[in-house]
Design a protein around this motif. Structure first.
Motif, PDB file in Angstrom:
ATOM      1  N   THR A   8       0.678  -0.994  -0.074  1.00  0.00           N
ATOM      2  CA  THR A   8      -0.103  -0.082  -0.061  1.00  0.00           C
ATOM      3  C   THR A   8       0.880   1.224   0.021  1.00  0.00           C
ATOM      4  O   THR A   8       1.976   1.295   0.277  1.00  0.00           O
ATOM      5  N   ARG A   9       0.263   2.353  -0.133  1.00  0.00           N
ATOM      6  CA  ARG A   9       0.962   3.590  -0.258  1.00  0.00           C
ATOM      7  C   ARG A   9       1.618   3.872   1.091  1.00  0.00           C
ATOM      8  O   ARG A   9       2.726   4.255   1.220  1.00  0.00           O
ATOM      9  N   ARG A  10       0.995   3.531   2.257  1.00  0.00           N
ATOM     10  CA  ARG A  10       1.734   3.517   3.711  1.00  0.00           C
ATOM     11  C   ARG A  10       2.604   2.564   3.648  1.00  0.00           C
ATOM     12  O   ARG A  10       3.852   3.046   4.114  1.00  0.00           O
ATOM     13  N   THR A  11       2.622   1.319   3.109  1.00  0.00           N
ATOM     14  CA  THR A  11       4.056   0.621   3.237  1.00  0.00           C
ATOM     15  C   THR A  11       5.143   0.766   2.390  1.00  0.00           C
ATOM     16  O   THR A  11       6.221   0.904   2.859  1.00  0.00           O
ATOM     17  N   LEU A  12       4.845   1.663   1.476  1.00  0.00           N
ATOM     18  CA  LEU A  12       5.791   2.050   0.309  1.00  0.00           C
ATOM     19  C   LEU A  12       6.469   3.111   1.013  1.00  0.00           C
ATOM     20  O   LEU A  12       7.642   3.475   1.249  1.00  0.00           O
ATOM     21  N   LEU A  13       5.880   4.230   1.818  1.00  0.00           N
ATOM     22  CA  LEU A  13       6.621   5.128   2.499  1.00  0.00           C
ATOM     23  C   LEU A  13       7.218   4.529   3.627  1.00  0.00           C
ATOM     24  O   LEU A  13       8.192   5.160   3.837  1.00  0.00           O
ATOM     25  N   ALA A  14       6.629   3.695   4.356  1.00  0.00           N
ATOM     26  CA  ALA A  14       7.479   3.248   5.435  1.00  0.00           C
ATOM     27  C   ALA A  14       8.825   2.339   5.028  1.00  0.00           C
ATOM     28  O   ALA A  14       9.802   2.441   5.494  1.00  0.00           O
ATOM     29  N   ALA A  15       8.607   1.802   3.621  1.00  0.00           N
ATOM     30  CA  ALA A  15       9.756   1.202   3.237  1.00  0.00           C
ATOM     31  C   ALA A  15      10.933   2.060   2.578  1.00  0.00           C
ATOM     32  O   ALA A  15      12.234   1.960   2.454  1.00  0.00           O
ATOM     33  N   SER A  16      10.366   3.361   2.263  1.00  0.00           N
ATOM     34  CA  SER A  16      11.425   4.156   1.240  1.00  0.00           C
ATOM     35  C   SER A  16      11.696   5.641   2.046  1.00  0.00           C
ATOM     36  O   SER A  16      12.354   6.196   1.515  1.00  0.00           O
ATOM     37  N   GLY A  17      10.679   5.920   3.111  1.00  0.00           N
ATOM     38  CA  GLY A  17      10.825   6.988   3.930  1.00  0.00           C
ATOM     39  C   GLY A  17      10.207   8.140   3.197  1.00  0.00           C
ATOM     40  O   GLY A  17       9.604   8.122   1.882  1.00  0.00           O
ATOM     41  N   LEU A  99      27.572  -2.657  -1.999  1.00  0.00           N
ATOM     42  CA  LEU A  99      28.305  -2.190  -0.948  1.00  0.00           C
ATOM     43  C   LEU A  99      27.668  -1.513   0.338  1.00  0.00           C
ATOM     44  O   LEU A  99      28.324  -1.528   1.160  1.00  0.00           O
ATOM     45  N   GLN A 100      26.485  -1.046  -0.008  1.00  0.00           N
ATOM     46  CA  GLN A 100      25.833  -0.482   1.204  1.00  0.00           C
ATOM     47  C   GLN A 100      24.235  -0.455   0.661  1.00  0.00           C
ATOM     48  O   GLN A 100      23.944  -0.600  -0.427  1.00  0.00           O
ATOM     49  N   LYS A 101      23.464  -0.507   1.843  1.00  0.00           N
ATOM     50  CA  LYS A 101      22.043  -0.460   1.864  1.00  0.00           C
ATOM     51  C   LYS A 101      21.623   0.594   2.355  1.00  0.00           C
ATOM     52  O   LYS A 101      21.808   0.755   3.494  1.00  0.00           O
ATOM     53  N   ASP A 102      20.566   1.566   2.015  1.00  0.00           N
ATOM     54  CA  ASP A 102      19.940   2.660   2.538  1.00  0.00           C
ATOM     55  C   ASP A 102      18.535   2.726   1.915  1.00  0.00           C
ATOM     56  O   ASP A 102      18.574   3.057   0.764  1.00  0.00           O
ATOM     57  N   ARG A 103      17.614   2.675   2.911  1.00  0.00           N
ATOM     58  CA  ARG A 103      16.174   2.785   2.403  1.00  0.00           C
ATOM     59  C   ARG A 103      16.097   4.210   1.957  1.00  0.00           C
ATOM     60  O   ARG A 103      15.265   4.530   1.237  1.00  0.00           O
ATOM     61  N   ASN A 104      16.591   5.096   2.536  1.00  0.00           N
ATOM     62  CA  ASN A 104      16.254   6.578   2.533  1.00  0.00           C
ATOM     63  C   ASN A 104      17.475   7.462   2.272  1.00  0.00           C
ATOM     64  O   ASN A 104      17.432   8.388   2.740  1.00  0.00           O
ATOM     65  N   PHE A 149       9.212  -2.025  -7.296  1.00  0.00           N
ATOM     66  CA  PHE A 149      10.032  -3.062  -7.379  1.00  0.00           C
ATOM     67  C   PHE A 149      11.229  -2.868  -6.482  1.00  0.00           C
ATOM     68  O   PHE A 149      11.816  -3.917  -6.034  1.00  0.00           O
ATOM     69  N   SER A 150      11.698  -1.561  -6.581  1.00  0.00           N
ATOM     70  CA  SER A 150      12.997  -1.220  -5.677  1.00  0.00           C
ATOM     71  C   SER A 150      12.689  -1.588  -4.400  1.00  0.00           C
ATOM     72  O   SER A 150      13.716  -2.117  -3.545  1.00  0.00           O
ATOM     73  N   ALA A 151      11.647  -1.527  -3.739  1.00  0.00           N
ATOM     74  CA  ALA A 151      11.127  -1.925  -2.314  1.00  0.00           C
ATOM     75  C   ALA A 151      11.364  -3.443  -2.102  1.00  0.00           C
ATOM     76  O   ALA A 151      11.957  -3.991  -1.180  1.00  0.00           O
ATOM     77  N   LEU A 152      10.744  -4.133  -3.105  1.00  0.00           N
ATOM     78  CA  LEU A 152      10.870  -5.740  -3.264  1.00  0.00           C
ATOM     79  C   LEU A 152      12.392  -6.003  -3.291  1.00  0.00           C
ATOM     80  O   LEU A 152      12.637  -7.029  -2.400  1.00  0.00           O
ATOM     81  N   LEU A 153      13.129  -5.709  -4.161  1.00  0.00           N
ATOM     82  CA  LEU A 153      14.442  -5.884  -4.603  1.00  0.00           C
ATOM     83  C   LEU A 153      15.327  -5.611  -3.114  1.00  0.00           C
ATOM     84  O   LEU A 153      16.298  -6.498  -2.835  1.00  0.00           O
ATOM     85  N   PHE A 154      15.025  -4.566  -2.361  1.00  0.00           N
ATOM     86  CA  PHE A 154      15.983  -4.210  -1.214  1.00  0.00           C
ATOM     87  C   PHE A 154      15.790  -5.486  -0.062  1.00  0.00           C
ATOM     88  O   PHE A 154      16.759  -5.540   0.551  1.00  0.00           O
ATOM     89  N   GLU A 155      14.632  -6.024  -0.133  1.00  0.00           N
ATOM     90  CA  GLU A 155      14.257  -7.195   1.007  1.00  0.00           C
ATOM     91  C   GLU A 155      15.312  -8.431   0.493  1.00  0.00           C
ATOM     92  O   GLU A 155      15.536  -9.161   1.475  1.00  0.00           O
TER      93      GLU A 155
END
Length: 326
Positions: A8-17, A99-104, A149-155
């Motif tokens: 959802t929109r809320r989930t994406l905001l939580a995932a990506s800031g 090398l590094q992962k950063d959601r936000n 897709f970027s949020a799913l890949l990040f996981e």
């Protein structure tokens, strides 16, 4: 694994800031579809983690097709449209690791621009992240992805996940080496060899400074040398022996022991111009017995093994960067 339709929109905001807010309008968030790869339109992607729920992940970016392919244990679980570097800011080709992962994340180079779900590939600014996909190369060198897709890949990525950027896309091939790494052993020794892998973490659990760090082995026919790199440090090297023919440009990801064949199970990827049978024959590359024994203390599932005919340039590494084979 998250269901993309449930993001959802809320989930994406939580995932990506909050930085993702500007990307959520209209089609920029991306759309999960059921289509053939060649039919995908900008911002569309497929996501089917159920096809292979576990195992090391590898990502292949095809510059020609403007597609990102995600493989887990050799099975393709996702494909997405992307936008790579425009003229004058071309995305570099070669072999990279995350090398590094950063959601936000925000860009330190381009006016604090948001780069949600960032998987860094180089310290000088190349990364996978969410962004605008106009249907052609348009970035300053990064690989832009649909936000969902970027949020799913990040996981599913981790520090050390290999990312191959090339003009062509080749499907991975399963390879079982009859011996350990660059050496052979008798069948009755198999249990002793497998015991070296026991207790070592699954790649999904890695942190950069864990007991089993990001480990890469590079074999260069140009330098006649094999080097082992842990994180950013070269920890061992030895002589390369091979059949004399070009090695080609291949990447192997160690999946673990193969009980049936009494050998090591690898996922092989080609990042050169053609895929050939040579990539399936790891026996053509060897080293001396002493160095082969030394290698055993560094191997673990998820270890990356690269063959190249190019020289190894230590000065192409900075901080915890990786050697780029372009």
């Amino acid at each position: 694994m998250s269901n993309p339709t449930a993001l959802t929109r809320r989930t994406l905001l939580a995932a990506s800031g909050g930085a993702a807010l500007a990307l959520l309008a209209g089609p920029l968030a991306g759309q999960h579809v059921y289509k053939e790869v060649h039919e995908l339109k900008p911002n569309e992607f497929t996501w089917h983690p159920e096809r292979q729920p576990t195992g090391p992940v590898a990502v292949i970016v095809s510059l020609t097709d403007q597609r990102v392919h995600v493989y887990r244990n050799g099975v393709r679980i996702a494909v997405s449209t992307c936008s790579t570097g425009k003229s004058g800011h071309e995305t570099p080709t070669g072999v990279f690791v995350v090398l590094q992962k950063d959601r936000n994340h925000r860009s330190s180079t381009y006016n604090n621009a948001p780069m949600p779900n960032m998987n860094r590939l180089t310290w000088d600014g190349i990364a996978l992240h969410a962004g605008n996909l106009p249907g052609y190369p348009a970035s300053h060198g990064c690989v832009r992805l649909p936000l969902k897709f970027s949020a799913l890949l990040f996981e599913v990525t981790h520090l050390g996940t290999p990312v191959i950027i090339a003009d062509e896309h080749h499907f991975p091939v399963d390879v079982v080496h009859p011996g350990m790494v660059l050496a052979s052993y008798a069948e009755h020794e198999f249990e002793d060899v497998v015991s070296t892998l026991e207790g070592r973490k699954h790649p999904a659990d890695w942190a950069l400074d864990d007991a089993y760090p990001v480990t890469t082995m590079l074999a260069s026919s140009h330098d006649r040398k094999i080097v082992i790199i842990e994180n950013d440090v070269e920890v061992a090297s030895g002589a390369l022996e091979w059949d004399g023919d070009p090695l080609g440009a291949h990447v192997y990801v160690l999946e673990g022991a193969h009980e049936g064949a009494k050998g090591m199970h690898w996922q092989a990827l080609t990042y050169g111009t053609s895929q050939s049978a040579e990539m399936q024959d790891l026996k053509r590359v060897r080293t001396d017995k002493a160095f082969a024994q030394q290698i055993r203390q560094y191997i673990h599932p998820g270890m990356i093994y690269i063959m190249t005919d190019l020289p190894l340039h230590p000065d192409s590494r900075s901080q915890r960067d990786f050697v780029i084979m372009s």
